[in-house]
Write a protein that holds these residues in place. Sequence first.
Motif, PDB file in Angstrom:
ATOM      1  N   MET A 220      83.813 -61.500  80.304  1.00 12.09           N
ATOM      2  CA  MET A 220      83.884 -62.264  81.545  1.00 12.09           C
ATOM      3  C   MET A 220      82.802 -61.763  82.505  1.00 12.09           C
ATOM      4  O   MET A 220      82.620 -60.556  82.669  1.00 12.09           O
ATOM      5  CB  MET A 220      85.255 -62.131  82.203  1.00 12.09           C
ATOM      6  CG  MET A 220      85.394 -62.988  83.467  1.00 12.09           C
ATOM      7  SD  MET A 220      87.082 -63.069  84.126  1.00 12.09           S
ATOM      8  CE  MET A 220      87.279 -61.391  84.746  1.00 12.09           C
ATOM      9  N   VAL A 221      82.068 -62.708  83.123  1.00  8.48           N
ATOM     10  CA  VAL A 221      81.020 -62.373  84.084  1.00  8.48           C
ATOM     11  C   VAL A 221      81.239 -63.205  85.340  1.00  8.48           C
ATOM     12  O   VAL A 221      81.774 -64.312  85.284  1.00  8.48           O
ATOM     13  CB  VAL A 221      79.612 -62.623  83.504  1.00  8.48           C
ATOM     14  CG1 VAL A 221      79.358 -61.729  82.300  1.00  8.48           C
ATOM     15  CG2 VAL A 221      79.421 -64.088  83.111  1.00  8.48           C
ATOM     16  N   TRP A 222      80.805 -62.671  86.499  1.00 10.13           N
ATOM     17  CA  TRP A 222      80.997 -63.386  87.754  1.00 10.13           C
ATOM     18  C   TRP A 222      80.104 -62.763  88.827  1.00 10.13           C
ATOM     19  O   TRP A 222      79.543 -61.685  88.648  1.00 10.13           O
ATOM     20  CB  TRP A 222      82.459 -63.313  88.191  1.00 10.13           C
ATOM     21  CG  TRP A 222      82.962 -61.947  88.540  1.00 10.13           C
ATOM     22  CD1 TRP A 222      83.023 -61.368  89.786  1.00 10.13           C
ATOM     23  CD2 TRP A 222      83.447 -60.942  87.629  1.00 10.13           C
ATOM     24  NE1 TRP A 222      83.525 -60.092  89.709  1.00 10.13           N
ATOM     25  CE2 TRP A 222      83.798 -59.798  88.402  1.00 10.13           C
ATOM     26  CE3 TRP A 222      83.642 -60.891  86.242  1.00 10.13           C
ATOM     27  CZ2 TRP A 222      84.314 -58.630  87.835  1.00 10.13           C
ATOM     28  CZ3 TRP A 222      84.153 -59.732  85.675  1.00 10.13           C
ATOM     29  CH2 TRP A 222      84.484 -58.627  86.464  1.00 10.13           C
ATOM     30  N   ARG A 223      79.947 -63.456  89.965  1.00 10.08           N
ATOM     31  CA  ARG A 223      79.276 -62.884  91.125  1.00 10.08           C
ATOM     32  C   ARG A 223      80.347 -62.440  92.118  1.00 10.08           C
ATOM     33  O   ARG A 223      81.506 -62.851  92.053  1.00 10.08           O
ATOM     34  CB  ARG A 223      78.309 -63.856  91.785  1.00 10.08           C
ATOM     35  CG  ARG A 223      78.941 -65.052  92.472  1.00 10.08           C
ATOM     36  CD  ARG A 223      78.159 -65.519  93.707  1.00 10.08           C
ATOM     37  NE  ARG A 223      78.417 -64.671  94.873  1.00 10.08           N
ATOM     38  CZ  ARG A 223      77.914 -64.906  96.087  1.00 10.08           C
ATOM     39  NH1 ARG A 223      77.130 -65.956  96.286  1.00 10.08           N
ATOM     40  NH2 ARG A 223      78.195 -64.106  97.107  1.00 10.08           N
ATOM     41  N   GLY A 224      79.955 -61.596  93.072  1.00  7.86           N
ATOM     42  CA  GLY A 224      80.912 -61.030  94.005  1.00  7.86           C
ATOM     43  C   GLY A 224      81.397 -62.015  95.053  1.00  7.86           C
ATOM     44  O   GLY A 224      81.063 -63.200  95.051  1.00  7.86           O
ATOM     45  N   THR A 225      82.190 -61.517  95.980  1.00  9.52           N
ATOM     46  CA  THR A 225      82.741 -62.332  97.048  1.00  9.52           C
ATOM     47  C   THR A 225      81.879 -62.217  98.302  1.00  9.52           C
ATOM     48  O   THR A 225      81.048 -61.315  98.431  1.00  9.52           O
ATOM     49  CB  THR A 225      84.173 -61.885  97.388  1.00  9.52           C
ATOM     50  OG1 THR A 225      84.131 -60.525  97.852  1.00  9.52           O
ATOM     51  CG2 THR A 225      85.073 -61.981  96.179  1.00  9.52           C
ATOM     52  N   GLY A 226      82.110 -63.161  99.256  1.00  9.71           N
ATOM     53  CA  GLY A 226      81.423 -63.103 100.543  1.00  9.71           C
ATOM     54  C   GLY A 226      79.922 -63.046 100.390  1.00  9.71           C
ATOM     55  O   GLY A 226      79.309 -63.866  99.705  1.00  9.71           O
ATOM     56  N   ASN A 227      79.319 -62.063 101.041  1.00 10.35           N
ATOM     57  CA  ASN A 227      77.866 -61.904 100.985  1.00 10.35           C
ATOM     58  C   ASN A 227      77.405 -61.066  99.802  1.00 10.35           C
ATOM     59  O   ASN A 227      76.216 -60.752  99.690  1.00 10.35           O
ATOM     60  CB  ASN A 227      77.364 -61.273 102.284  1.00 10.35           C
ATOM     61  CG  ASN A 227      77.575 -62.177 103.481  1.00 10.35           C
ATOM     62  OD1 ASN A 227      77.430 -63.394 103.372  1.00 10.35           O
ATOM     63  ND2 ASN A 227      77.913 -61.592 104.622  1.00 10.35           N
TER      64      ASN A 227
END
Length: 464
Positions: A220-227
Amino acid sequence: MKGGDWARKSAFSWSFSGNVPGVGGSNVVVPILRRAFGTWSTATPLLRFAQVTNGADIRINVGLLGPNIAGLTTPDGRQITITNGFAFAPTAASGSPSLLNVVTHEIGHALGLLHANTGNSIMFPTTSAQETLSRDDFDGIRALYGWPGQTPLNFTTEQAPALCVCGDTLAMVWRGGGDNRNIWIATSDDGLHWTQQRAFTDVGTIGGPALAWDGSRLWMVWRGTGNDQGLYFKTSRDFFVHDNPAQAPLSFAGSSHGPRIAIVRGVPTMVWKGINNDHQIYFSEFRSGRWQGQQIIPGVGTAAAPAICQDINGGIRLLWRGVPNDQALYTTAAPPGSYAWAPQSTLTWYLLGNGTTVPVSSGTAGSWGGPSLTVETSQPNFTTSGESVIHAAWRGIDGDQGLYFSQLARDQTGAAGESLNWSSQAKIPNVGSSQPPSIVSFKRQLVLAWKGVENDTRVYAIST
């Protein structure tokens, strides 16, 4: 449509034996048959066909028929006989009667169509020079092999969910609905009935996560939250139940959108758009226990998350929308073991004219967001058993929340040579999304999942 075990069938195998008078044996007849099957798939890309040696769904042979009968199909659609009572020409351009006309007509019967009463229809009851489908033919085959209705799931999201085939289990992950930044996971045996959702309480994302299965581990891969535009990953042998390690960052990479991941020749391979106004497309492979640093796909750019899958020849296939103000869909590929990327080209399809192999019309796909790709390996397509077909799905351009579908296969339109061709796009009826859909091939069915339109945060699914 045929009953029994053909009631929901959309992937068919076929075989041929014999010699057609005036044309010859398999070496010249089989390319004509491929073109005929491809004609029906162009009309409704859900249909997929593969040539096999034994045990075919549709068996085509040559035999003695009654006077003035060029071809005959059994009521159950499983046997097509081409007459040996007179000589054929391969196509109408070579003379008459046209073998292409006859076999395309008989395949229509095998798929469940009756005779038409319009003279320019391929299903008109007498042989002719017609070798492409009329509007009646298109409407008839789409009525038999159209998409089923959508199923609302008991999940909510603000982004595109991600599907992944893990052997006999289908996994889905998604970002929560509303202000919920958690990543959630569920599994299914059929794509429509899912386990209770579970939250990853230790990670979060503002975009859509992505999944890939390497045969033993789920990635599983993803980008972070907010900024936080950093990229993260974790991997598990049990769908992150007990084997649920802490997230690991890719220290060298960042993206304004969620990344995408695929297993290419056994290697986890990730692709993503750059941060903020960096529209370049980057990729990395996981080798020797680590991600190997980012590399740039030269000469391309995107305003959304690109899609990735293993290509038909075992290399890497990418599909993406253009940079801001350019909503065309583009594709490129690199051969196995190489980063020699082909020049980008648009997702374009070509339709042949009647009695010619020269395309007379074409179309180009466009999307507001990032598309989705999946490869169906060793499943029916348009050529020989064991080859692959790539399926693509996407949301329409700005203002169009419809969902669309196409597939890439070898010699799809029946043109000369063995080139790869996209089918004409098919709009999935009565569905829509404000985000891109996800698509996979699962147990010889296509499964799609997506978020609803505008403020509808429910997750929906279709299984063919």
